[in-house]
Design a protein around this motif. Structure first.
Motif, short mmCIF file in Angstrom:
data_model
loop_
_atom_site.label_atom_id
_atom_site.label_comp_id
_atom_site.label_asym_id
_atom_site.label_seq_id
_atom_site.Cartn_x
_atom_site.Cartn_y
_atom_site.Cartn_z
N ILE C 126 49.90 45.52 30.80
CA ILE C 126 49.18 45.42 29.54
C ILE C 126 49.96 44.57 28.54
O ILE C 126 51.16 44.77 28.36
CB ILE C 126 48.91 46.85 28.98
CG1 ILE C 126 48.07 47.62 30.00
CG2 ILE C 126 48.23 46.79 27.63
CD1 ILE C 126 48.04 49.11 29.77
N ASP C 127 49.28 43.62 27.92
CA ASP C 127 49.92 42.75 26.94
C ASP C 127 50.41 43.57 25.74
O ASP C 127 49.67 44.44 25.26
CB ASP C 127 48.90 41.73 26.39
CG ASP C 127 48.14 41.02 27.49
OD1 ASP C 127 48.41 39.85 27.74
OD2 ASP C 127 47.25 41.67 28.09
N VAL F 32 46.08 33.71 25.40
CA VAL F 32 45.47 33.93 26.73
C VAL F 32 46.13 35.17 27.32
O VAL F 32 47.31 35.14 27.68
CB VAL F 32 45.69 32.70 27.64
CG1 VAL F 32 45.14 32.97 29.05
CG2 VAL F 32 45.01 31.47 27.05
N ASN F 33 45.38 36.24 27.41
CA ASN F 33 46.03 37.51 27.79
C ASN F 33 46.37 37.58 29.27
O ASN F 33 45.88 36.77 30.08
CB ASN F 33 45.19 38.71 27.34
CG ASN F 33 43.76 38.70 27.80
OD1 ASN F 33 43.04 37.73 27.53
ND2 ASN F 33 43.33 39.74 28.50
N LEU F 39 45.29 36.22 37.33
CA LEU F 39 44.21 35.71 38.18
C LEU F 39 44.43 34.24 38.57
O LEU F 39 43.86 33.75 39.54
CB LEU F 39 42.86 35.86 37.47
CG LEU F 39 42.34 37.29 37.32
CD1 LEU F 39 40.94 37.27 36.73
CD2 LEU F 39 42.33 38.02 38.67
N ALA F 40 45.28 33.56 37.80
CA ALA F 40 45.55 32.14 38.08
C ALA F 40 46.18 31.93 39.45
O ALA F 40 46.29 30.79 39.92
CB ALA F 40 46.43 31.54 36.98
N PHE F 41 46.57 33.00 40.14
CA PHE F 41 47.13 32.81 41.50
C PHE F 41 46.05 32.28 42.45
O PHE F 41 46.34 31.74 43.51
CB PHE F 41 47.73 34.11 42.04
CG PHE F 41 46.80 35.02 42.79
CD1 PHE F 41 45.95 35.87 42.10
CD2 PHE F 41 46.76 35.04 44.18
CE1 PHE F 41 45.09 36.72 42.78
CE2 PHE F 41 45.89 35.89 44.86
CZ PHE F 41 45.05 36.73 44.15
N ASP F 42 44.77 32.43 42.05
CA ASP F 42 43.67 31.89 42.86
C ASP F 42 42.62 31.30 41.91
O ASP F 42 41.91 32.05 41.22
CB ASP F 42 43.06 33.00 43.72
CG ASP F 42 42.00 32.47 44.68
OD1 ASP F 42 42.36 32.12 45.82
OD2 ASP F 42 40.81 32.38 44.27
N THR F 87 42.03 46.49 26.52
CA THR F 87 41.45 45.24 26.01
C THR F 87 40.09 45.49 25.34
O THR F 87 39.81 44.91 24.30
CB THR F 87 41.28 44.20 27.14
OG1 THR F 87 40.62 44.80 28.25
CG2 THR F 87 42.64 43.69 27.61
N HIS F 88 39.27 46.36 25.92
CA HIS F 88 37.94 46.54 25.34
C HIS F 88 37.93 47.49 24.15
O HIS F 88 37.05 47.39 23.30
CB HIS F 88 36.93 46.90 26.44
CG HIS F 88 36.74 45.77 27.38
ND1 HIS F 88 35.92 44.69 27.08
CD2 HIS F 88 37.32 45.45 28.56
CE1 HIS F 88 35.99 43.80 28.06
NE2 HIS F 88 36.84 44.24 28.98
#
Lengths: 136, 136, 136, 136, 136, 136
Positions: C126-127, F32-33, F39-42, F87-88
């Motif tokens: 978590i950020d 950019v959290n 997820l940038a690994f893919d 986050t939400h």
């Protein structure tokens, strides 16, 4: 008992007809199962759901087709989603699953349910050896 | 933070030592992960848990080793069992899972989570075509 | 198939009658749905359940009535509680939910199911930006 | 990391102070655990939560105190609620649970997790013999 | 609707017959409920499931028989396993559960469901006082 | 502890950079959290996840922005997805949620958790009045 009524003649809506036609073409038969008939109450929801199911489940990829169905069915069992359990168990059979493999699949899903509950009960700390970042 | 303390010198208990020795022999290395150290607070619980995990996951069977780990990990994700997610994701990697396959695995698990919620929300009736009994 | 039988003439019990009368008065009609008939097997359980449902769902508050039903239905879908899904989806409709809003509701619930599974699979840290305490 | 910050001096609010005093009096010691400090951000939520926990868990009733804590802990494990698992496992110990009983409790919770997944996978039809209504 | 068909004459398989005979002998009556008929599609799965259910639930141990059924039923409710809920609620009744105790059981399971969601929503940090390791 | 390591310089991959740029543009700030970094690994998984989150949550639609975040957070609580809860909940605050509304939101989520467990325990049959199909 469902929370919505499926439209009577869904394919009068051209967006719905396009999805149904693509389902038939992708699967190579005329059977359009209930899920898509019910989702037809909202063409947008129908389109995005089919797009993603087709994109992930209906073409060659990095995992073999039966394994993909077993992963899908495993999650559906843990989530108690009866419709998904039936469709993806049937799909796994269609992609070659034998009765012996199904019994083993059920055993693994059940063993996972058991150790999941055991470990959630004890809250064992995670070994640093499983920290992917520090192993690279 | 765990609900129990692992015994300090678990292998003074010969039943615990027998299980730990078998874990090392089965896996071919000396690493005994936290789970087994914590379960050692009760030798019976340790023995039955290892017996079943070994029996199902550690020997040749009807499903290939990586597929078995993916099924296990999929259930663990749906059940939010963090320890199990880490160990079985690591085991899948050890049994050959590539990054591309892992991304696809995550995509299928996520897609299942999505359609599970969608179908549990609508409660679509199950098509008679999926009734295994009537198809035989 | 239920685990209990609803009492045949529940309103001979004055405590049950008082709750049923209040349900009818609060809702402005004579329909008392099955839940309350079944809970009538124990007057105390009936009273506390109705007290809390009425207190939270049946009067003006900080969230609008339809939003409250959508929150209730969302949790019920994630928990696979079929009875609750039906009653609170119906209540959301009664409070103004359109078909377009229902399709969007289902889309959000499904998207949450998908990212919940994705993030439970990866266990993203978590950020610190989301830490409410440190932001004050 | 929490989604809310507990108020700094919660007992300046007389409604919060009344609940905290009742927690101390009911339990016979001065320890007010984190849950109540965090809920103090909203006095109404604090009051109704304590009222119901106290009403059900803190006084003599039809089930013995340790059994009640085990039921509570069992649900909390299945729901992956870490805070609840810790508090109710600790409460079960405080009410007499031995290590042998805890190992057996964990075994039953795990066995239930296993057969739950097995039966949710197969969807065995419920025997008419378990229909309570028809047996009366 | 089930995903498998139970074998027509399961007891022609001597391994299945041995398990069915042991179920009848252990329970002291002739009723073999659906679960075992369905599991008979794979003798190994039938044997290991019965071995563990019998070993844990059918003989004197550290927890009393009714408490064990209540723990089992509580997990089954949280996991939405309808078959298990019915069988273990029936078993708890057979082992002495009164209607008053059942109403209290349901109240505790529900209270746990409520505080589980409340605490999973807030993510209250666990008090160091509940750390079993540091208390010893 | 995560199961994957986020790439060190994710934006050297132009597909990742395009998504990150769109996240920044859509949200109107530079943050950019973590989710997107992991997820940038893919790149494919990153793209489809962002496409759907943006499409559903980031533009005007049939439900108001705060309600959408509350529905998302409610599901995330029921699924124990800690990252999504944080986050939400933060997003709901950013879209206007007050402390009073948050306390009410938590109360409804908790009440749903409670009645979900109560009704899953009793298995009350669904009233025909809630059958949407037959009402039309």
């Amino acid at each position: 008992m469902s929370t919505i009524s499926p439209p009577q003649n869904p394919e009068v809506n051209p967006r719905v007809k396009a999805v149904f036609d693509d389902i038939r073409a992708t699967r190579g038969n005329d059977f359009v199962n209930n899920l898509w008939h019910y989702l037809a109450f909202d063409a947008g929801l129908l389109e995005t759901t089919w797009r993603d199911v087709k994109g992930l489940m209906a073409k060659p990829s990095h995992l073999d087709p039966m394994t993909k169905e077993l992963i899908y069915a495993a999650v559906s069992i843990a989530n108690s989603c009866e419709y998904c359990i039936h469709t993806h168990t049937a799909a796994a059979r269609a992609k070659g699953m034998t009765d012996k493999q199904y019994a083993e699949f059920l055993s693994i899903v059940s063993l996972a349910g058991r150790t999941n509950h055991l470990l959630n009960g004890i809250k064992v700390p995670i070994d640093p050896e499983f920290d992917h970042e520090n192993k690279d």
